[in-house]
Design a protein around this motif. Structure first.
Motif, short mmCIF file in Angstrom:
data_model
loop_
_atom_site.label_atom_id
_atom_site.label_comp_id
_atom_site.label_asym_id
_atom_site.label_seq_id
_atom_site.Cartn_x
_atom_site.Cartn_y
_atom_site.Cartn_z
N PHE A 246 5.61 21.93 -1.27
CA PHE A 246 5.61 20.84 -2.25
C PHE A 246 4.17 20.52 -2.64
CE2 PHE A 246 9.32 20.38 0.41
CZ PHE A 246 10.34 19.96 -0.43
N THR A 247 3.98 20.03 -3.86
CA THR A 247 2.68 19.50 -4.29
C THR A 247 2.89 18.13 -4.93
OG1 THR A 247 2.80 20.57 -6.47
CG2 THR A 247 1.70 21.78 -4.70
N PRO A 248 2.45 17.05 -4.30
CA PRO A 248 2.53 15.72 -4.88
C PRO A 248 1.14 15.16 -5.21
CG PRO A 248 2.52 15.56 -2.51
CD PRO A 248 2.28 17.02 -2.85
N ARG A 249 1.15 14.01 -5.84
CA ARG A 249 -0.05 13.22 -6.08
C ARG A 249 -0.11 12.13 -5.00
NH1 ARG A 249 -3.62 10.95 -10.10
NH2 ARG A 249 -3.14 12.68 -11.50
N LEU A 250 -1.32 11.86 -4.51
CA LEU A 250 -1.54 10.76 -3.58
C LEU A 250 -1.67 9.46 -4.35
CD1 LEU A 250 -4.22 12.30 -1.18
CD2 LEU A 250 -1.91 11.62 -0.51
N LYS A 251 -0.93 8.45 -3.93
CA LYS A 251 -1.04 7.13 -4.56
C LYS A 251 -1.20 6.08 -3.47
CE LYS A 251 1.42 3.81 -7.49
NZ LYS A 251 2.68 3.52 -8.22
N PHE A 252 -2.28 5.32 -3.56
CA PHE A 252 -2.51 4.29 -2.55
C PHE A 252 -1.72 3.04 -2.89
CE2 PHE A 252 -5.18 0.79 -0.72
CZ PHE A 252 -4.93 1.10 0.61
N ASN A 253 -0.93 2.56 -1.91
CA ASN A 253 -0.16 1.33 -2.05
C ASN A 253 -0.81 0.29 -1.14
OD1 ASN A 253 1.69 -0.77 -1.93
ND2 ASN A 253 3.49 0.58 -1.86
N ALA A 254 -1.54 -0.62 -1.74
CA ALA A 254 -2.33 -1.58 -0.97
C ALA A 254 -1.49 -2.62 -0.27
CB ALA A 254 -3.34 -2.28 -1.88
N THR A 255 -0.22 -2.77 -0.66
CA THR A 255 0.62 -3.81 -0.07
C THR A 255 1.70 -3.25 0.85
OG1 THR A 255 2.09 -3.79 -1.99
CG2 THR A 255 0.26 -5.35 -2.01
N ARG A 263 -0.59 1.89 2.68
CA ARG A 263 -0.38 3.30 3.00
C ARG A 263 -0.58 4.13 1.74
NH1 ARG A 263 6.10 2.28 3.50
NH2 ARG A 263 6.62 2.54 1.29
N TYR A 264 -0.63 5.43 1.92
CA TYR A 264 -0.60 6.38 0.80
C TYR A 264 0.83 6.88 0.63
CZ TYR A 264 -5.66 6.67 0.16
OH TYR A 264 -6.98 6.39 -0.12
N GLU A 265 1.28 6.93 -0.61
CA GLU A 265 2.61 7.43 -0.92
C GLU A 265 2.50 8.67 -1.79
OE1 GLU A 265 4.29 3.98 -2.71
OE2 GLU A 265 4.67 2.98 -0.79
N LEU A 266 3.50 9.53 -1.69
CA LEU A 266 3.51 10.78 -2.43
C LEU A 266 4.38 10.62 -3.67
CD1 LEU A 266 3.77 13.31 0.53
CD2 LEU A 266 1.74 12.37 -0.57
N THR A 267 3.77 10.77 -4.84
CA THR A 267 4.49 10.63 -6.10
C THR A 267 4.38 11.94 -6.88
OG1 THR A 267 2.56 9.83 -7.34
CG2 THR A 267 3.88 8.19 -6.14
N ASN A 268 5.14 12.03 -7.97
CA ASN A 268 5.10 13.22 -8.83
C ASN A 268 5.21 14.50 -7.99
OD1 ASN A 268 2.86 11.11 -10.07
ND2 ASN A 268 4.25 11.92 -11.63
N VAL A 269 6.24 14.53 -7.16
CA VAL A 269 6.39 15.63 -6.20
C VAL A 269 7.02 16.84 -6.88
CG1 VAL A 269 7.39 16.32 -4.00
CG2 VAL A 269 6.63 13.95 -4.33
N ASN A 270 6.34 17.99 -6.77
CA ASN A 270 6.88 19.26 -7.26
C ASN A 270 7.46 20.05 -6.10
OD1 ASN A 270 5.80 19.68 -10.26
ND2 ASN A 270 4.18 18.71 -9.07
N LEU A 271 8.71 20.43 -6.19
CA LEU A 271 9.32 21.34 -5.23
C LEU A 271 9.04 22.75 -5.74
CD1 LEU A 271 12.95 20.99 -3.85
CD2 LEU A 271 11.87 23.19 -4.22
#
Length: 644
Positions: A246-255, A263-271
């Protein structure tokens, strides 16, 4: 020590040009195939200087106060003496090119309130590689020791693969990002109070409440653009274990989930699966043919400057496990390695012109399986996992670091082993008891490479194993060492600008949490014909188990099959499998193959009763009854001894 290592030309059947499996092609990425001898001249050998990075003090005394002031008068901890890469290993260079990251396990700390009590457990450190010291007199600094629970909510083990961001203040390690905010990690201002350890979370269920650990991910690699990563996930299906990239984008969630757990969340995930892809081996009428398909095994990271991904893929030649690169834009695949041995970790230089790999080449470990080349990868539908697992002897790895240009193996060029010179005695740079771990990493200026090695220990040496166990000659008797290879003739390069990596990969599937993970469909039971590109053919029969859930037996008979216009393959091969669980199976293997031609003649033959291999993908403990032997131009390659 200056090491004028040589280009390696091993005694292997030289194919000279492209290796062609019948109707099995890998399209190029806007350039000629990596297997072609016309794409680039063979690079000349270059001088390489090898030196060790000074480690922290170490002790085998794991009890309280085992780290004495005699061992470390600075009171900054002691690490465990070990041979396990699970508790110590190097990572990457910081952007300054001076410090390298590593994870270590501290032991023997005193009890609170002693200030040294923080030096315990697995932690992220940085080490100086230029011979200088930090203000406290150490050549290393612990980044995460003493980080409060409030600053590390939800974090997981700080291992493996610590990879520094280009900002110099963050490191991705395991499934976490260690962040020192506005401060450089190497600065005195980066104190435990300033450090946060943020978990990385993958949402993988349809009814995800955004709480809990999320999906299990492994083998994370930071993309050159610093905002994307790649990772793998195990997918179990009945008796089968699959690994999906998989290849995702890292997105920081400050709350975070409740306003207090960032935490960091994985968005725009490519399978990384092409729904229009039929795989490497597919059916066309009664023919088993290639569709120029994509068949990924384990995703290994990024090539060039992020325009490609690297992975270990379905073989081009039977039992030959190789690395490939695939274009994010087009899905075009190029083969990076061809040597019959096993390759796995790989890292491209910052300018994309060189690669460093870890490979078993030169050891003979896989030659009994893969040495006879140009055999089509038909039985590999059953045996690829088992073949891959032979690369290790339990915990002992046979990897050594090899330098290749961007085009990879071709003709008789199989790269330059960067630590080949030495006397082979205990502790030398080419001591066969010291084997390398993942991942080797380039310096930002492209002049140095950092990697680590582990000293083989019982039961992977000694006893009935021909390689004797040895006593470490490293400081403190440490069984792991971190090494820098200095490419002394190279001119430093400025870190190049990196093109943006797309959030959406055109040929992949946009992942939706909870979705069913697709897979390449295996050939149906039946009989097929594989046509040789130049001449001849092979008859293939596939049989499933009684429930029809998995391929149980593959029989192949070669009728003067010639693919490259030079070598002709004759004979038969038959393999059947009995799964014990998702990762362990018994393989009943019968082979009598002959290859003749100007590019190497030889045989691949089992003893009359066959070759019966039992192996688990997760433990790599080799156990076989009967023999499988490959002979090439009079040189025979035998299977390893059973694990003691």
């Amino acid at each position: 020590m200056r090491i004028p290592t040589n280009i390696v030309a091993l005694s292997l059947p030289a194919l000279g040009g492209s290796i062609s499996i019948p109707q099995l092609e890998f399209p190029s990425l806007g350039k000629k195939s990596a297997a072609s001898t016309t794409i680039a001249p063979i690079p000349s050998p270059e001088p390489i200087e090898i030196y060790r990075v000074p480690p922290p003090p170490a002790t085998s005394n794991t009890s309280e106060n085992g780290c004495t002031t005699t061992l470390n008068p600075h009171g900054t901890g002691c690490i465990s003496i070990t041979t396990s890469g699970n508790v110590m290993g190097s990572g990457s260079f910081l952007p300054d090119g001076v410090h390298v990251t590593a994870y270590v396990t501290f032991v023997g700390a005193p009890a609170a309130p002693d200030p040294a009590t923080i030096y315990t457990g697995t932690q992220l450190i940085i080490l100086k590689t230029d011979g200088n010291l930090f203000p406290n007199g150490d050549s290393w600094k612990c980044i995460t020791c003493g980080v409060s629970a409030a600053n590390s909510v939800g974090s997981t083990a700080l291992t493996p693969y610590p990879q520094a961001f280009k900002d110099g203040s963050r490191v991705m390690v395991g499934t976490n990002i260690v962040d020192c905010g506005a401060h450089q990690l190497a600065s005195e201002d980066c104190t435990p109070d300033e450090v946060h350890i943020y978990p990385i979370r993958w949402s993988n269920t349809a009814n995800d409440s955004n709480t809990g650990a999320g999906g299990s991910i492994r083998e994370l690699r930071l993309a050159p653009d610093q905002v994307h990563i790649s990772f793998n996930a195990y997918i179990y299906s009945g008796t089968q274990l699959n690994e999906i990239g998989f290849t995702p984008r890292l997105k920081f969630n400050a709350t975070g989930t409740d306003g207090t757990n960032p935490r960091y969340e994985l968005t725009n995930v490519n399978l990384l699966f092409n729904p229009n892809n039929k795989g490497i081996i597919a059916a066309n009428g009664n023919h088993a043919v290639n569709t120029s398909g994509i068949s990924m095994g384990e995703l290994r990271g990024w090539a060039s400057q992020g325009e490609e991904l690297t992975y270990i893929g379905y073989p081009v030649e039977s039992c030959n496990i190789d690395a490939f690169a695939i274009s994010l834009d087009t899905g075009a695949v190029r083969r990076l390695t061809e040597h019959p041995e096993y390759v796995d970790p790989i890292d491209f230089s910052p300018d994309g012109r060189w690669q460093i790999i870890m490979d078993t080449r030169g050891t003979g470990r896989q030659m009994f399986l893969a040495g006879l080349r140009t055999i089509p990868p038909i039985i590999d539908m059953l045996v690829t996992g088992a073949v891959s697992s032979v690369r290790n002897n339990g915990a002992r790895r046979f990897f050594q670091p090899w330098l290749l240009d961007q085009y990879g193996d071709r003709g008789l060029y199989f790269g330059q082993q960067i630590n080949s010179e030495g006397d082979g005695l205990p502790g030398s740079v080419n001591d066969p008891n010291w084997n390398s771990g993942a991942d080797p990493r380039w310096s930002p200026d492209g002049t140095r490479i950092v990697y680590y090695q582990m000293l083989a220990s019982s039961p992977a040496c000694g006893g009935s194993i021909p390689l004797p166990c040895e006593t470490s000659t490293e400081p403190y008797g440490q069984g792991i060492r971190i090494i820098v290879a200095n490419l002394t003739s190279r001119t430093p390069i400025d870190p190049p600008s990196v093109p943006g990596i797309p959030d959406v990969i055109p040929w992949a599937i946009q992942y939706t949490p909870g979705m069913t993970i697709p897979s390449v469909q295996s050939l149906a039971a039946g009989s097929y014909v594989l046509q040789g590109r130049a001449s001849g053919s092979a008859a293939v029969t596939i049989t499933y188990d009684a429930s029809g859930s998995y391929i149980q037996t593959i029989n192949v008979t070669y009728y003067d099959l010639c693919d490259n216009g030079v070598n002709t393959v004759m004979g038969f091969e038959s393999v059947s499998v009995t799964p014990y669980n998702a990762t362990a199976s018994l393989y009943n293997w019968y082979s009598n193959i002959t290859s003749t031609g100007a590019h190497g003649s030889g045989t691949k033959v089992t003893t009359p009763g066959g070759f019966h291999l039992t192996i688990d993908y997760m433990t790599n403990l080799f156990y076989a009854e009967g023999n499988l032997t490959t002979t090439i131009d009079g040189v025979s390659y035998y299977q390893p001894l059973n694990f003691a």
